[in-house]
Design an enzyme around this catalytic site. Structure first.
Site: not given
Lengths: 66, 275
Positions: B116, B203-204, B226
């Site tokens: 990645k 992401a996000g 996350s």
């Protein structure tokens, strides 16, 4: 012989190989990677790769990451 | 009087069949799960294992750090036990040179040529540095890596990365760890149209509806860390993400109805009695 290992200066005996360094720092060799002066030292050559004065070594291992 | 049979009894195998018939292929490998899980931020090894299992993921990101700061063998034992494929990242790299070197080290440590690719241009937003990213992608592809490139939601850059030989293009929905969801859905849809390689929303993601939206926009998979690892209950959120990705994928395949300005009655007016 003066080297740096993971950013910290270290005084090592002459005739130390990457394999010796890994054994001293990590114990097991599983999923460890070593860079000398930025370049990968392949695992297959750890036993022959003798450290030289001034070498900058990075001994890396897995951690969590996104 | 007997209780009615639970309607979910044969829905689960049906869903499993659907999943098996709709595989996700990247870098020549085929996966039945379209959820990639990052391990960053995980509060404990127990939470990691529970989350990996609940998510159904088959591809998990990991990182390399100086051995004094690493997670040791215990984390890898968990991932090995779960039977997932590893996707090392180049997180923290700011230049193509650093990223290429990190990828080579990861290939050595994890015995995989998958990476990645992440090249960060700004420490506050963690947004990708487009110039360094493309440079690194070209070098790594030339060295035989399977490159999954973390990128902005710019369709033009996405196309350049795909043209450079990346196995997947992974646009952000919003900055890493922000949980702000998909700030520019239009760009994600445009990027999906612009390339023929898989597009992975990376992401996000903040919550399940963000993951479903990514799939509805046409993304082939979702990568998140996350949103699960920092949730109050990571295992439950991992399950929610799995269901959201599956739901969003099914909705995309099913074809949503057009948006209308005014109502469109679903109950016919034909035969309406006069009362």
């Amino acid at each position: 012989m003066q080297v740096t290992v993971n950013g910290v200066p270290a005084e090592l005996a002459e005739d130390v190989t990457v394999a010796d360094l890994v054994a001293a720092r990590v114990g097991g060799h599983d999923r460890v990677a070593v860079a000398r002066n930025g370049d990968v030292v392949p695992r297959s050559s750890w036993g022959q790769a003798r450290l030289a004065d001034g070498d900058a070594l990075e001994v890396l291992a897995p951690t969590a990451g996104g | 009087m007997t209780a009615p049979e639970a309607p979910t009894a044969d829905l689960v195998p049906a869903l499993a069949r659907e999943e098996a018939g709709d595989p996700f292929t990247v870098g020549g490998e085929t996966f039945t799960s379209r959820l990639l899980l990052g391990t960053g931020g995980v509060p404990s090894l127990e939470a990691l294992e529970a989350s990996v299992r609940a998510s159904g993921t088959q591809l998990v990101t990991v990182a390399l750090r100086r051995v004094e700061a690493s997670a040791g063998g215990a984390m890898m034992a968990v991932l090995d036990r779960c039977g997932v494929r590893l996707l090392p990242n180049t997180a923290g790299c700011r230049t193509a040179r650093e990223a290429v070197r990190t990828a080579r080290l990861a290939r050595e440590a994890f015995d995989t040529n998958w990476v990645k690719l992440e090249v960060i241009g700004d420490e506050h937003t963690l947004l990708p540095d487009a110039v360094e990213l493309l440079d690194a992608a070209e070098q790594l592809v030339a060295e035989g890596f399977v490159v999954l490139a973390y990128t902005t939601d710019d369709p033009v850059l996405g196309r350049r990365l795909a043209d450079a030989g990346c196995a997947a293009v992974m646009p952000l929905g919003s900055p890493i760890g922000s949980g702000l969801g998909i700030r520019n859905p239009h760009n994600i849809a445009l990027l999906r149209e612009a390339v023929s390689v898989p597009v992975v929303l990376d992401a996000g993601i903040g919550t399940a509806s963000d993951a479903a939206q990514a799939m509805e926009l046409g993304c082939d998979a979702v990568l998140l860390a996350s949103a699960v690892t920092r949730a109050r209950d990571p295992e439950r959120m991992a399950l929610a993400m799995r269901q959201a990705v599956e739901g969003g994928r099914q909705a995309k395949l099913a074809g949503r109805i057009p948006r209308r300005w005014h109502a469109e009655a679903s109950t016919s007016f034909a035969g309406l009695p006069e009362l």
